[in-house]
Structure formats: structure tokens, C-alpha cells
Enzyme design. Structure first.
Site, PDB file in Angstrom:
ATOM      1  CD  GLU A  57     -49.315  -6.984   4.035  1.00  0.00           C
ATOM      2  OE1 GLU A  57     -48.887  -7.002   5.352  1.00  0.00           O
ATOM      3  OE2 GLU A  57     -49.315  -8.253   3.893  1.00  0.00           O
ATOM      4  CG  ASP A  58     -54.043  -4.982  -0.693  1.00  0.00           C
ATOM      5  OD1 ASP A  58     -55.011  -4.454  -1.526  1.00  0.00           O
ATOM      6  OD2 ASP A  58     -53.860  -6.178  -1.095  1.00  0.00           O
ATOM      7  CG  ASP A  85     -55.749  -4.485   9.346  1.00  0.00           C
ATOM      8  OD1 ASP A  85     -56.089  -3.423   9.875  1.00  0.00           O
ATOM      9  OD2 ASP A  85     -54.732  -4.902   9.517  1.00  0.00           O
TER      10      ASP A  85
HETATM   11  O1  TRH Z   1     -54.410   1.642   4.341  1.00  0.00           O
HETATM   12  P1  TRH Z   1     -53.199   1.095   4.724  1.00  0.00           P
HETATM   13  O2  TRH Z   1     -52.234   2.176   5.414  1.00  0.00           O
HETATM   14  O3  TRH Z   1     -53.184  -0.172   5.678  1.00  0.00           O
HETATM   15  C1  TRH Z   1     -52.338  -0.552   6.749  1.00  0.00           C
HETATM   16  C2  TRH Z   1     -51.148  -1.253   6.160  1.00  0.00           C
HETATM   17  O4  TRH Z   1     -51.792  -2.608   5.623  1.00  0.00           O
HETATM   18  C3  TRH Z   1     -50.302  -1.803   7.426  1.00  0.00           C
HETATM   19  O5  TRH Z   1     -49.708  -2.943   6.863  1.00  0.00           O
HETATM   20  C4  TRH Z   1     -51.200  -2.393   8.387  1.00  0.00           C
HETATM   21  O6  TRH Z   1     -50.411  -2.609   9.482  1.00  0.00           O
HETATM   22  C5  TRH Z   1     -52.249  -1.292   8.731  1.00  0.00           C
HETATM   23  O7  TRH Z   1     -53.094  -1.107   7.734  1.00  0.00           O
HETATM   24  C6  TRH Z   1     -53.066  -1.711   9.832  1.00  0.00           C
HETATM   25  O8  TRH Z   1     -52.657   0.482   3.191  1.00  0.00           O
HETATM   26  P2  TRH Z   1     -52.811  -0.672   2.543  1.00  0.00           P
HETATM   27  O9  TRH Z   1     -52.256  -1.810   3.034  1.00  0.00           O
HETATM   28  O10 TRH Z   1     -52.342  -0.505   1.236  1.00  0.00           O
HETATM   29  O11 TRH Z   1     -54.322  -0.714   2.481  1.00  0.00           O
HETATM   30  C7  TRH Z   1     -54.887   0.219   1.877  1.00  0.00           C
HETATM   31  C8  TRH Z   1     -56.366  -0.528   0.988  1.00  0.00           C
HETATM   32  O12 TRH Z   1     -57.183   0.374   0.416  1.00  0.00           O
HETATM   33  C9  TRH Z   1     -55.670  -1.337  -0.161  1.00  0.00           C
HETATM   34  O13 TRH Z   1     -56.426  -2.572  -0.267  1.00  0.00           O
HETATM   35  C10 TRH Z   1     -56.157  -0.581  -1.445  1.00  0.00           C
HETATM   36  C11 TRH Z   1     -57.320   0.123  -0.802  1.00  0.00           C
HETATM   37  N1  TRH Z   1     -57.709   1.191  -1.693  1.00  0.00           N
HETATM   38  C12 TRH Z   1     -58.907   1.263  -2.322  1.00  0.00           C
HETATM   39  O14 TRH Z   1     -59.349   0.549  -2.250  1.00  0.00           O
HETATM   40  N2  TRH Z   1     -59.463   2.405  -2.829  1.00  0.00           N
HETATM   41  C13 TRH Z   1     -58.718   3.568  -2.640  1.00  0.00           C
HETATM   42  O15 TRH Z   1     -58.832   4.651  -3.198  1.00  0.00           O
HETATM   43  C14 TRH Z   1     -57.418   3.516  -2.119  1.00  0.00           C
HETATM   44  C15 TRH Z   1     -56.619   4.918  -1.883  1.00  0.00           C
HETATM   45  C16 TRH Z   1     -56.918   2.405  -1.495  1.00  0.00           C
END
Ligand code: TRH
Length: 390
Positions: free
Chosen positions: A283-284, A23
Site C-alpha cells: 500500500e504505502d 502497517d
Molecule cells: O511492506 P509491505 O508489503 O506492507 C504490506 C502492505 O502495506 C499491505 O497492504 C498490508 O496489508 C501488509 O503490509 C500488512 O508494503 P508497503 O505497504 O509498501 O510498505 C512498505 C513500507 O516500507 C513503506 O512505507 C515503504 C517502506 N520502505 C522503506 O522505508 N525503505 C525501503 O528500503 C523499502 C523497500 C520500503
């Protein structure tokens, strides 16, 4: 509220961190691009500053208001409080349908012209998204209309988030062995670990990591697996035989697993660009892996009734037609079953079939990115949509 000529001058995003980081990850990416590329005065209301700080260390976790990368970040503490019409932004984005503070909605209804109210939805490759994108929804009592805005993979959706210089920065980094070596060395990855097949692992705790590690350990090539701290903690600790803290690493057979720090969003892109294969989730990071142009497997956010398997299949049908190795591995990685799948195929065989697809995946990635580029970037599409409603 601004006049027509400079619309939008201001924009507000309301973000509640449900769990994990997606999010705030998506809202922060939106906010930075709207500010940095479109010079809009952006206010980001977010409830969980600690999660925000994990993906952007410059964020102070105890500040009611702070300016980060030119964005006004407000700590969203609750739903109370009076808001004057003058405080309402030209565009108001509620992320994933969060409930805006009632005082803010009441102030929106007093504005002339009314602000553009957007409900920013989740990303899916399912067909129904095109029919719901941009649909209006009248407020039951107030003279306000909300519009649904869906990211997506076709020109009938909002497209994908992509910063203007993203692909140029990626290409420069991937063309610069020195920059990649320096970045990896900063994570403690040097020597033979760099020469090995490098994978990044970002998944949910229920991913079948242990059997995959076992397959890599006795596989046909050296593999270095880089795992951000906190990801698949139990299974990583079992492999290491030690606590899975940043810097911990172990080599067993042909596999080296190294725990790396949870890094800023900017550095996480570089991790995806520096690795030969990426495991992403949610998602991201899933979108970032598509722009990184390296082969990836997606661990989808679990939903009741295995609805997430429907979303997974919808994406695989669009993204990987004919790539049976990638399809089967992705389904197994997500606990989805297909009738024709060989139940008894072990992970070594699944991984080997996926490896055989790598040339096809590389070709597909190039065509996929061209297709996604043709849809335009999400922020430009969102602003054009908002202007069309004026
Ligand atoms: O963390 P997530 O599992 O977030 C989830 C999904 O967005 C899902 O769709 C949503 O419904 C739920 O949250 C509530 O995975 P996502 O979407 O990849 O988000 C991770 C964020 O963290 C992304 O912006 C990348 C960032 N990130 C970093 O900045 N540094 C890191 O070291 C890592 C591993 C990720």
C-alpha cells in the site's frame, strides 16, 4: 481532553505490525505529518519496534517510550493496564481495525466530550469504498461511536497521504542531476549503471522475477535493477550466484542487478524519484510510486480467493484505461489472467509492450496526480472529518 478551540490537541495511533512494513510505514507517515504540519501532540503505540527501526533507523528497539521526530513512540506490549480519562487523546486512530486495549476504551467512555474514534482502513480503488467511508459504528455496550475512514482515489473517500512539501521536494531532486548522482553513488551506482535504464524492485517473494531478469538480460537496452536487501532474495541470489546482501551485484548480458540497503522512508522516496521505472508493492510504496511520477508496476498483497485480483483490476481500470501494455504486464506480474491475454507471450514481449506505453503512462501520471491533488491530502481530510463530528 482539550477544549473546542484547540481541537485536536492530542492524537493517538495504535498500530500492530501484521507482517511486512506497510502497517508501520503508513502509521509513521501519518504520525510525522500530524506532528510536523499540524503541531498535534501525537502518541504512536506500536508493537514491533524492530520492523519500525528498519524504515526509521533512529528508533530504539528496547525503549518503552521515546520521542522520534517529535512523536511520542510507546512500545505497545499488550492489552492490560489501567488508563485514566486524562490519558485519552482527542482523536484515537486504530489502524486496520486493531483491538484497542480494553482499559483505553473504558477510559474513552468516561471522557467528556468523547474522543473521536477512527478505524483507519486499507486503500482500494473498488467502488464499494465510497459507500463505507465515514460510516459510524456504535459500540455494543459503551456510549462510544467509531467511524470508518478509508483512504481512496475519489473525493468521496479520505484521499491519499501526501506531505505538504512532497511534490516540491520531488521536483527539486528530479531537476538536480548532481543530487541524483550523489544519491545513487551512495548506493554504489555509478558510471554505466547510472546511464542504464534504472529500475527499483520492491515485490513479494512470489513475483516472477527470474523470467523478468531473463528478458532484461537479452533485451534491447542496458538495465540496472536496484533491489533493497531481503526483497525477492532467492531469485536475486540465483541471478547473482552469491548471497543477496547489500553491495552484492552482478552484470549478465544487458542486466546489472545490485542489492542496496533497506533504507529509511525518506531515502526510499528518493530511490523512486531517481529511477526510470519502479516496481512497488502493498500500500504505502504503491502510493509513493504514484507521487514519484515515474512509471510503476504494483505487486498487490495476496488475499485468499484471489480477492487481490479484484482490487488490482479496480485500480488498473481507474489508473490505466487504454494502456494495454501496462495492464497486461501488471496482470501477469500478479498472476492474474485475462481471457484475451496471449498466454504464450513471453516476458520479453510483455516488457516490450509495456515500454511502448511509457509516453502514454507519463501523460496519464500527470493527469492522475492532478486528480489526486484535487481530492486534498488524507491528513487534512481526516482532521476536517474529525472536527465535523464534534
Ligand atoms: O511492506 P509491505 O508489503 O506492507 C504490506 C502492505 O502495506 C499491505 O497492504 C498490508 O496489508 C501488509 O503490509 C500488512 O508494503 P508497503 O505497504 O509498501 O510498505 C512498505 C513500507 O516500507 C513503506 O512505507 C515503504 C517502506 N520502505 C522503506 O522505508 N525503505 C525501503 O528500503 C523499502 C523497500 C520500503
Amino acid at each position: 481532553m482539550s477544549q473546542h478551540d484547540s481541537f485536536p490537541a492530542t492524537l493517538a495511533i495504535f498500530c500492530k505490525v501484521v507482517d511486512n512494513y506497510g502497517d508501520i510505514g503508513i502509521c509513521w507517515r501519518l504520525a510525522r505529518q500530524l506532528r510536523g504540519e499540524h503541531r498535534i501532540a501525537v502518541t504512536l503505540w506500536v508493537d514491533d519496534l524492530a520492523s519500525f527501526r528498519r524504515i526509521w533507523p533512529a528508533v530504539a528497539v528496547d525503549a518503552d517510550a521515546q520521542t522520534v521526530e517529535g512523536v511520542l513512540v510507546r512500545h505497545w506490549r499488550g492489552q492490560d493496564g489501567e488508563v485514566g480519562p486524562g490519558e485519552v487523546a482527542d482523536i484515537v486512530i486504530e489502524f486496520f481495525g486493531v483491538d484497542l486495549p480494553p482499559g483505553y476504551i473504558a477510559a474513552m467512555a468516561q471522557c467528556t466530550p468523547r474522543p473521536i474514534w477512527i478505524n483507519y482502513e486499507g486503500l482500494s480503488a473498488e467502488e464499494w469504498v465510497e459507500g463505507c467511508h465515514a460510516l459510524p459504528s456504535m459500540h455494543p455496550r459503551l456510549p462510544l461511536t467509531k467511524h470508518f475512514f478509508f483512504p481512496g482515489f475519489t473525493e468521496k473517500t479520505g484521499g491519499l497521504l501526501r506531505e505538504r512539501d512532497l511534490l516540491a521536494e520531488r521536483d527539486a531532486f528530479q531537476a538536480d542531476p548532481g543530487a541524483q548522482a550523489a544519491f545513487l553513488a551512495g548506493l554504489g551506482v555509478t558510471g554505466e549503471e547510472v546511464a542504464a535504464f534504472k529500475t527499483s524492485l520492491f515485490c513479494y517473494p512470489d513475483a516472477p522475477v527470474a523470467p523478468l531478469f531473463a528478458a532484461w538480460r537479452t533485451g534491447g537496452r542496458d538495465v540496472t535493477c536496484l533491489v533493497p536487501e531481503g526483497v525477492a532474495r532467492e531469485q536475486v541470489q540465483d541471478f547473482l550466484g552469491a548471497e543477496a546482501v547489500a553491495g552484492a551485484h552482478a552484470t549478465r548480458g544487458r542486466l546489472t542487478v545490485r542489492v542496496i540497503p533497506f533504507m529509511s522512508q525518506r531515502d526510499y522516496d528518493r530511490l523512486l524519484w531517481a529511477c526510470d521505472f519502479n516496481f512497488v508493492r502493498g500500500e504505502d510504496s504503491w502510493v509513493r510510486a504514484q507521487w514519484a511520477g515515474r512509471p510503476f508496476v504494483w505487486h498487490i498483497y495476496r488475499q485468499d480467493g484471489n480477492l487481490h485480483h479484484v482490487k488490482l483490476r479496480a485500480f488498473l481500470q481507474k489508473y490505466a484505461p487504454g494502456l494495454t501494455g501496462l495492464n497486461e504486464f501488471s496482470l501477469r506480474w500478479n498472476g492474474a489472467r485475462d481471457p484475451h491475454m496471449d498466454e504464450h507471450a513471453d516476458w520479453a514481449q510483455s516488457w516490450s509492450s509495456l515500454q511502448a506505453d511509457l509516453p502514454g503512462i507519463s501523460q496519464r501520471n500527470a493527469a492522475w496526480q492532478a486528480q489526486m491533488l484535487a481530492n486534498g491530502d488524507l491528513v487534512s481530510n481526516l482532521l476536517n472529518f474529525a472536527r465535523s463530528l464534534r
